[in-house]
Write a protein that holds these residues in place. Structure first.
Motif, mmCIF file in Angstrom:
data_model
loop_
_atom_site.group_PDB
_atom_site.id
_atom_site.type_symbol
_atom_site.label_atom_id
_atom_site.label_comp_id
_atom_site.label_asym_id
_atom_site.label_seq_id
_atom_site.Cartn_x
_atom_site.Cartn_y
_atom_site.Cartn_z
ATOM 1 N N THR A 17 0.838 -1.184 0.000
ATOM 2 C CA THR A 17 0.000 0.000 0.000
ATOM 3 C C THR A 17 0.875 1.236 0.000
ATOM 4 N N ALA A 18 0.344 2.313 -0.572
ATOM 5 C CA ALA A 18 1.106 3.554 -0.649
ATOM 6 C C ALA A 18 1.305 4.134 0.743
ATOM 7 N N ASP A 19 2.471 4.695 0.966
ATOM 8 C CA ASP A 19 2.753 5.385 2.218
ATOM 9 C C ASP A 19 1.752 6.533 2.344
ATOM 10 N N PRO A 20 0.940 6.569 3.401
ATOM 11 C CA PRO A 20 -0.115 7.585 3.479
ATOM 12 C C PRO A 20 0.405 9.016 3.555
ATOM 13 N N ASP A 21 1.658 9.197 3.931
ATOM 14 C CA ASP A 21 2.225 10.541 4.002
ATOM 15 C C ASP A 21 2.953 10.950 2.733
ATOM 16 N N SER A 22 3.069 10.046 1.775
ATOM 17 C CA SER A 22 3.829 10.343 0.570
ATOM 18 C C SER A 22 3.039 11.268 -0.351
ATOM 19 N N PRO A 23 3.739 12.061 -1.170
ATOM 20 C CA PRO A 23 3.029 12.910 -2.137
ATOM 21 C C PRO A 23 2.124 12.105 -3.057
ATOM 22 N N GLU A 24 2.560 10.889 -3.432
ATOM 23 C CA GLU A 24 1.744 10.082 -4.346
ATOM 24 C C GLU A 24 0.404 9.725 -3.722
ATOM 25 N N ALA A 25 0.432 9.384 -2.443
ATOM 26 C CA ALA A 25 -0.804 8.979 -1.770
ATOM 27 C C ALA A 25 -1.742 10.151 -1.548
ATOM 28 N N GLU A 239 9.864 -0.356 5.389
ATOM 29 C CA GLU A 239 8.848 -0.266 6.427
ATOM 30 C C GLU A 239 8.855 1.114 7.086
ATOM 31 N N SER A 240 9.294 2.137 6.362
ATOM 32 C CA SER A 240 9.465 3.465 6.962
ATOM 33 C C SER A 240 8.175 3.990 7.576
ATOM 34 N N ALA A 241 7.065 3.846 6.855
ATOM 35 C CA ALA A 241 5.802 4.391 7.358
ATOM 36 C C ALA A 241 5.375 3.686 8.640
ATOM 37 N N ALA A 242 5.467 2.353 8.653
ATOM 38 C CA ALA A 242 5.061 1.597 9.827
ATOM 39 C C ALA A 242 5.988 1.874 11.009
#
Length: 272
Positions: A17-25, A239-242
Motif C-alpha cells: 500500500t502507498a505510504d499515506p504521508d507520501s506525495p503520491e498517496a 517499512e518506513s511508514a510503519a
C-alpha cells in the motif's frame, strides 16, 4: 476492481500500500508557490514567486546546485534582479525554510489546537511534518539544520507560532509547564532523528561533507552470513511508514506517563 500485480513484489506477498504521508498517496506534493511560466519577465517578480521557484529548484536539483544565477535563469531574469527581494543566498535559504514549514498551515489534517485531545494533536502534527519531509527530501536537512529565529526554538517546527501552539495544547491538556517543555524537546528530537534518517536513506545529503551521491552498488560476500541471506528479502522491505507510526505511538505513550506523573522525560525513571 482487482489490483494489478506489482512485478517488484515477492510472489505471494501482501499487496503493497502507498505510504499515506507520501506525495503520491495525497495526490501530489505539498503546496508550494510555483515559479510560474518561464520568461514572464521582471514585472511578475516578487519574493513569494522567488521562494517558490527556489523550492522547486532544490526539489529537482538539490540544494548544492542552487545559485542566484541559476535561480534567476529559471525565473527569466538576471541574478541581480533577485537582490531587490532577497539580499543574498543566505536570506533566500531562510525564506525557503520558512515557506516550507508554513506548508503545515495549509495541511487540512494538521490542527493548531488540541480540539480532540493532545495525542490527536501531536499525531496530526508529526504526520504533517513527515509529509513535508517526504515532499521535499532535498530540503528537509535544511529545515533541520538552519539556525532558528531564536536559539531555544528547536527544528523541525522552527516557527514560534507552532511552538506556541504546541505548548498551549499540552499545558491545556494537563501537562505542567516543565513537562510541556520537556515533551517539546523529546518530540522534536524524535521527529528530527527519524525523518533525517528517512531522507538520508533516499540518498539526500544531511551535511556539507555528505555529497548525497549514490554509492556504486557492490555485491557483498554473504557466504558467512546464512541468516542474513535467508532474511534478505524481509530486510529489503521498506517499512518506513510503519516504523514511524510505531515510534510515534511509543513516544505518545511515554508522554502520557509524563503528563500523569508530572515528571521530566529526561529522567530515566520516568518510563519504568
Amino acid at each position: 476492481m482487482a489490483r494489478a500485480a506489482d512485478p517488484d513484489e515477492p510472489a505471494g506477498s501482501a499487496p503493497r500500500t502507498a505510504d499515506p504521508d507520501s506525495p503520491e498517496a495525497r495526490g501530489g506534493a505539498a503546496f508550494v508557490v510555483t515559479s510560474g511560466p518561464p520568461g514572464t519577465g521582471r514585472a511578475a517578480l516578487d519574493r513569494r514567486r522567488i521562494l517558490g521557484a527556489a523550492i522547486e529548484f532544490i526539489d529537482s536539483h538539490g540544494l548544492s546546485a542552487l545559485t542566484m544565477r541559476r535561480l534567476g535563469a529559471v525565473l527569466g531574469v538576471e541574478a541581480m534582479a533577485l537582490y531587490r527581494y532577497v539580499p543574498g543566498r543566505e536570506q533566500l535559504l531562510d525564506g525557503v525554510v520558512e515557506s516550507v514549514v508554513d506548508e503545515l498551515y495549509g495541511d487540512p489534517d494538521v490542527h493548531m489546537e488540541a480540539a480532540h485531545g493532545w495525542q490527536d494533536y501531536l499525531q496530526r502534527l508529526a504526520h504533517g511534518v513527515r509529509r513535508i519531509a517526504l515532499a521535499h527530501p532535498e530540503l528537509f536537512p535544511l529545515v533541520a539544520t538552519r539556525p532558528p529565529a531564536a536559539p531555544w526554538v528547536r527544528p523541525p517546527l522552527r516557527s514560534l507560532r507552532w511552538v506556541e501552539s504546541f505548548l498551549t495544547a499540552l499545558t491545556g491538556s494537563g501537562f505542567s509547564d516543565e513537562s510541556a517543555v520537556a515533551a517539546y524537546r523529546a518530540y522534536s528530537s524524535f521527529l528530527l532523528g527519524h525523518l533525517l534518517l528517512e531522507v538520508s536513506q533516499k540518498g539526500v545529503a544531511i551535511n556539507a561533507a555528505d555529497t548525497g551521491e549514490a554509492t556504486p552498488a557492490v555485491d557483498p560476500d554473504l557466504g558467512e552470513y546464512p541468516t542474513v541471506v535467508r532474511l534478505q528479502e524481509l530486510l529489503s522491505v521498506d517499512e518506513s511508514a510503519a516504523e514511524f507510526e510505531e515510534a510515534l505511538e511509543n513516544l505518545l505513550g511515554r508522554l502520557e506517563h509524563v503528563r500523569r506523573e508530572g515528571r521530566d522525560p529526561r529522567d530515566p525513571d520516568s518510563f519504568t
